[in-house]
Design a protein around this motif. Sequence first.
Motif, PDB file in Angstrom:
ATOM      1  N   VAL A 174       6.243  10.377  -0.617  1.00 53.45           N
ATOM      2  CA  VAL A 174       5.289  10.486  -2.079  1.00 53.45           C
ATOM      3  C   VAL A 174       3.940   9.681  -2.189  1.00 53.45           C
ATOM      4  O   VAL A 174       3.136  10.071  -2.664  1.00 53.45           O
ATOM      5  N   ARG A 175       4.063   8.566  -1.502  1.00 52.47           N
ATOM      6  CA  ARG A 175       2.824   7.785  -1.615  1.00 52.47           C
ATOM      7  C   ARG A 175       1.774   8.458  -0.541  1.00 52.47           C
ATOM      8  O   ARG A 175       0.635   8.379  -1.173  1.00 52.47           O
ATOM      9  N   GLY A 176       2.032   9.275   0.363  1.00 55.47           N
ATOM     10  CA  GLY A 176       0.866   9.866   1.264  1.00 55.47           C
ATOM     11  C   GLY A 176       0.421  11.193   0.298  1.00 55.47           C
ATOM     12  O   GLY A 176      -0.518  11.194   0.358  1.00 55.47           O
ATOM     13  N   VAL A 177       1.230  11.654  -0.484  1.00 58.21           N
ATOM     14  CA  VAL A 177       0.861  12.962  -1.153  1.00 58.21           C
ATOM     15  C   VAL A 177       0.168  12.355  -2.312  1.00 58.21           C
ATOM     16  O   VAL A 177      -1.103  13.055  -2.713  1.00 58.21           O
ATOM     17  N   ARG A 178       0.426  11.135  -2.976  1.00 61.50           N
ATOM     18  CA  ARG A 178      -0.252  10.738  -3.847  1.00 61.50           C
ATOM     19  C   ARG A 178      -1.525  10.124  -3.584  1.00 61.50           C
ATOM     20  O   ARG A 178      -2.892  10.434  -4.207  1.00 61.50           O
ATOM     21  N   ARG A 179      -1.872   9.638  -2.180  1.00 63.50           N
ATOM     22  CA  ARG A 179      -2.972   9.193  -1.786  1.00 63.50           C
ATOM     23  C   ARG A 179      -4.011  10.538  -1.567  1.00 63.50           C
ATOM     24  O   ARG A 179      -5.202  10.238  -1.695  1.00 63.50           O
TER      25      ARG A 179
END
Length: 240
Positions: free
Chosen positions: A72-77
């Motif tokens: 989720v953090r990667g997609v957001r970034r």
Amino acid sequence: MASPNMQIARNARTRVADRVTSKVTDALKSDTAFESGSLALSARIAGAAAEAVLELPAEARRTLTRRQAELVRGVRRLVETFGDERGRRKIELIVPETVERSVGEGLGPIVPEEEGKHLLNELAVARKIEDWAGTVAGASELNRDYGIPRSTLHRWQHANEVIGLLKGTKKHVFPVEQFIDGRPALGISAVIGLAGSHRTAWLWLRQANPVLGGRRPIDLLKQDRIEEVIETAQAYFDPQ
């Protein structure tokens, strides 16, 4: 030549993005937070992600499930990187021709340890443990109100399976919020190991965490979302 069944399965997968996009659009179209453009884009991203997940091998999906917080953090970034306007006008700084050199005031004189402790005590503000840890209870209260035997509590504390906070000089109290069904939430021992102390672990567990969608880690532990919390704790306490 592919069999009819294989062709049907392939067609179903190619349509999954459109189906998810449509369902997300229907679910969010009444949400006033979304404008038409942002709603369509969000739905398309959700559909593409769903199709990509569907095409992964089972083992890869299990791995992503264990690391979903990181995903989720990667997609957001990734999405946020597209928000940087390449042609954005930069702020012009006026650099003076001469710069005055300054070394600052420095750290000041070094004082003896005892004097340093005395100065810190004058600045420190006393707070009740309940002000930052929430409701706490001693061993006798936990035994009386929750039926937790002292021997069991001692075993949990010795194994770092429960948060115990020192109140005063000798007495330990236990945040009531960490218990569910008469025992501490699973995953607390792992967070203690990463945080390095019970106090630090409990401070982190009680604070709303942006990586977890603004939710508190302790609430997710009590919902058995253990791996998600531990992965987030690893990224926070051991970023290496």
